[in-house]
Design a protein around this motif. Structure first.
Motif, PDB file in Angstrom:
ATOM      1  N   GLU A   1       0.834  -1.201   0.000  1.00 40.33           N
ATOM      2  CA  GLU A   1       0.000   0.000   0.000  1.00 40.33           C
ATOM      3  C   GLU A   1       0.870   1.253   0.000  1.00 40.33           C
ATOM      4  O   GLU A   1       0.582   2.228  -0.711  1.00 40.33           O
ATOM      5  CB  GLU A   1      -0.923  -0.002   1.213  1.00 40.33           C
ATOM      6  CG  GLU A   1      -2.065  -0.994   1.117  1.00 40.33           C
ATOM      7  CD  GLU A   1      -2.992  -0.949   2.316  1.00 40.33           C
ATOM      8  OE1 GLU A   1      -4.083  -1.527   2.235  1.00 40.33           O
ATOM      9  OE2 GLU A   1      -2.606  -0.341   3.356  1.00 40.33           O
TER      10      GLU A   1
ATOM     11  N   THR B   1       2.243   1.794  -3.524  1.00 39.60           N
ATOM     12  CA  THR B   1       1.275   2.315  -4.500  1.00 39.60           C
ATOM     13  C   THR B   1       1.005   3.793  -4.264  1.00 39.60           C
ATOM     14  O   THR B   1       0.739   4.537  -5.227  1.00 39.60           O
ATOM     15  CB  THR B   1      -0.042   1.520  -4.474  1.00 39.60           C
ATOM     16  OG1 THR B   1      -0.698   1.642  -3.205  1.00 39.60           O
ATOM     17  CG2 THR B   1       0.206   0.054  -4.778  1.00 39.60           C
TER      18      THR B   1
ATOM     19  N   THR C   1      -3.954   6.019  -8.181  1.00 36.74           N
ATOM     20  CA  THR C   1      -5.291   6.210  -7.638  1.00 36.74           C
ATOM     21  C   THR C   1      -6.127   5.008  -8.071  1.00 36.74           C
ATOM     22  O   THR C   1      -5.741   4.280  -8.993  1.00 36.74           O
ATOM     23  CB  THR C   1      -5.945   7.497  -8.163  1.00 36.74           C
ATOM     24  OG1 THR C   1      -6.320   7.307  -9.543  1.00 36.74           O
ATOM     25  CG2 THR C   1      -4.991   8.685  -8.066  1.00 36.74           C
ATOM     26  N   PRO C   2      -7.283   4.792  -7.448  1.00 36.43           N
ATOM     27  CA  PRO C   2      -8.112   3.657  -7.864  1.00 36.43           C
ATOM     28  C   PRO C   2      -8.523   3.691  -9.327  1.00 36.43           C
ATOM     29  O   PRO C   2      -8.831   2.638  -9.903  1.00 36.43           O
ATOM     30  CB  PRO C   2      -9.328   3.759  -6.930  1.00 36.43           C
ATOM     31  CG  PRO C   2      -8.786   4.414  -5.696  1.00 36.43           C
ATOM     32  CD  PRO C   2      -7.799   5.421  -6.208  1.00 36.43           C
ATOM     33  N   SER C   3      -8.514   4.873  -9.943  1.00 34.25           N
ATOM     34  CA  SER C   3      -8.928   4.981 -11.347  1.00 34.25           C
ATOM     35  C   SER C   3      -7.757   5.036 -12.323  1.00 34.25           C
ATOM     36  O   SER C   3      -7.960   5.166 -13.531  1.00 34.25           O
ATOM     37  CB  SER C   3      -9.801   6.228 -11.542  1.00 34.25           C
ATOM     38  OG  SER C   3      -9.077   7.404 -11.211  1.00 34.25           O
TER      39      SER C   3
ATOM     40  N   HIS D   1      -6.592  -4.328  -8.824  1.00 31.49           N
ATOM     41  CA  HIS D   1      -6.514  -3.202  -9.761  1.00 31.49           C
ATOM     42  C   HIS D   1      -6.501  -3.749 -11.191  1.00 31.49           C
ATOM     43  O   HIS D   1      -5.445  -4.080 -11.740  1.00 31.49           O
ATOM     44  CB  HIS D   1      -5.268  -2.359  -9.495  1.00 31.49           C
ATOM     45  CG  HIS D   1      -5.316  -1.011 -10.154  1.00 31.49           C
ATOM     46  ND1 HIS D   1      -6.091   0.019  -9.667  1.00 31.49           N
ATOM     47  CD2 HIS D   1      -4.714  -0.534 -11.264  1.00 31.49           C
ATOM     48  CE1 HIS D   1      -5.952   1.078 -10.446  1.00 31.49           C
ATOM     49  NE2 HIS D   1      -5.129   0.756 -11.430  1.00 31.49           N
TER      50      HIS D   1
ATOM     51  N   LEU E   1      -3.631   2.110  -3.259  1.00 37.24           N
ATOM     52  CA  LEU E   1      -4.641   1.066  -3.218  1.00 37.24           C
ATOM     53  C   LEU E   1      -4.852   0.615  -1.777  1.00 37.24           C
ATOM     54  O   LEU E   1      -3.920   0.597  -0.981  1.00 37.24           O
ATOM     55  CB  LEU E   1      -4.211  -0.132  -4.065  1.00 37.24           C
ATOM     56  CG  LEU E   1      -3.936   0.144  -5.543  1.00 37.24           C
ATOM     57  CD1 LEU E   1      -3.519  -1.139  -6.243  1.00 37.24           C
ATOM     58  CD2 LEU E   1      -5.146   0.767  -6.227  1.00 37.24           C
ATOM     59  N   LYS E   2      -6.067   0.236  -1.468  1.00 35.33           N
ATOM     60  CA  LYS E   2      -6.398  -0.295  -0.150  1.00 35.33           C
ATOM     61  C   LYS E   2      -6.679  -1.776  -0.301  1.00 35.33           C
ATOM     62  O   LYS E   2      -7.603  -2.184  -0.999  1.00 35.33           O
ATOM     63  CB  LYS E   2      -7.633   0.420   0.408  1.00 35.33           C
ATOM     64  CG  LYS E   2      -7.941   0.065   1.855  1.00 35.33           C
ATOM     65  CD  LYS E   2      -6.848   0.563   2.795  1.00 35.33           C
ATOM     66  CE  LYS E   2      -7.221   0.269   4.252  1.00 35.33           C
ATOM     67  NZ  LYS E   2      -6.125   0.662   5.181  1.00 35.33           N
TER      68      LYS E   2
END
Length: 286
Positions: free
Chosen positions: A75, A78, A84-86, A112, A145-146
């Motif tokens: 984590e 990242t 980012t998540p997107s 992801h 990322l989580k």
């Protein structure tokens, strides 16, 4: 989704999309100068990824030479990379995607899906006449990322040491050894405690995943290769290598061929460190 992108397509997308994160995983067994190679020349905007410290936990005999990273370690990485998540994440190296595949596997395993490998890596980018830059890139940290702390790598299949030992005992299962043939046969062993291979495993060196130009073989060619090893669409497939890094390359090649596979993260470094485990030598599985 095709897990690969070619150099011209990446260059075109970089011109129009701001949310692409480029990762340079410059690592090779026996070469500690990845950061130096990156600083000398890399794809503009790419962030250097330290495989040993960001894509793996410290080596132990119990877990192998490149254990999967802890949740906190990955984590944190990242976030440093600016993900980012997107984000669309594109990963490359300069060793036939052997190291890039490790980052691809981890990001996909972490959930992801928007993760691609630059087919042919830095060499393909240069051969396309595209620019390089020197120095280093420090992106603004992203949210990262989580991961699920209970099952962080649920997005991709894995097998344990115990499962690897029994993987070929049932019908419809194949265990592939992604190391070079001479290491599989036990003729040489430069880093691990005992030469040889996991009994029952088949030799499938990662070099066979690539065409002569250093890019991955076409899907049809890869399907033909794996069919020759007894891998059909319904086959349960596991893959290992020395430390779990290049086996991800075989998992990626199998995905290109339309076949799902499980990674044995501890791989032969873990297996051969456990004196309770038998090893086989020679060119036959058992």
């Amino acid at each position: 989704m095709n897990p690969l992108i070619d150099a011209p397509s990446l260059a075109q997308r970089l011109e129009s999309e701001a949310s692409i994160v480029l990762l340079d995983v410059r690592w090779a067994l026996g070469d500690p100068k990845g950061a130096q190679h990156y600083a000398e020349a890399h794809v503009p905007g790419a962030v250097f990824v330290d495989l040993d410290h960001e894509l793996a936990d410290p080596a132990t005999a119990e877990r192998g030479r490149h254990p999967l990273p802890s949740v906190d370690r990955f984590e944190t990485a990242t976030r440093r990379w600016g993900i980012t998540p997107s984000s669309l994440v594109v990963i490359y190296d300069n060793t036939g995607s052997l190291a890039a595949s490790r980052a691809w596997w981890l990001l996909r395993a972490a959930g992801h899906a928007e993760t691609l490998v630059l087919d042919g890596g830095l060499a393909a980018w240069s051969q396309a006449g595209l620019p390089l830059e020197s120095g280093s890139v420090t992106p603004a940290p992203g949210p990262g990322l989580k991961l699920d702390t209970q099952n962080p790598w649920a997005g991709m299949a894995t097998i344990s040491q115990e499962q690897a030992g029994a993987w070929t005992s049932g019908s419809g299962k194949v265990l592939l050894d992604a190391r070079a043939g001479e290491r599989y046969r036990g003729e040489v062993e430069p880093v691990d405690p005992r030469p040889g291979h996991i009994p029952g495993a088949l030799s499938a060196p990662t070099a066979g995943n690539l065409a002569a130009d250093g890019r991955f073989g076409a899907a049809a060619a890869l399907r033909e290769r794996f069919e020759g090893l007894g891998v059909d669409p319904g086959t349960e497939v596991g893959a290992y290598c020395g430390s779990g890094v290049t086996a991800a390359h075989t998992v990626l090649a199998l995905e290109i061929a339309g076949i799902s596979a499980a990674l044995y993260p501890g791989s032969y470094s873990q297996w051969s460190s456990n004196r309770m485990n038998e090893v086989a030598t020679g060119d036959q599985p058992a």
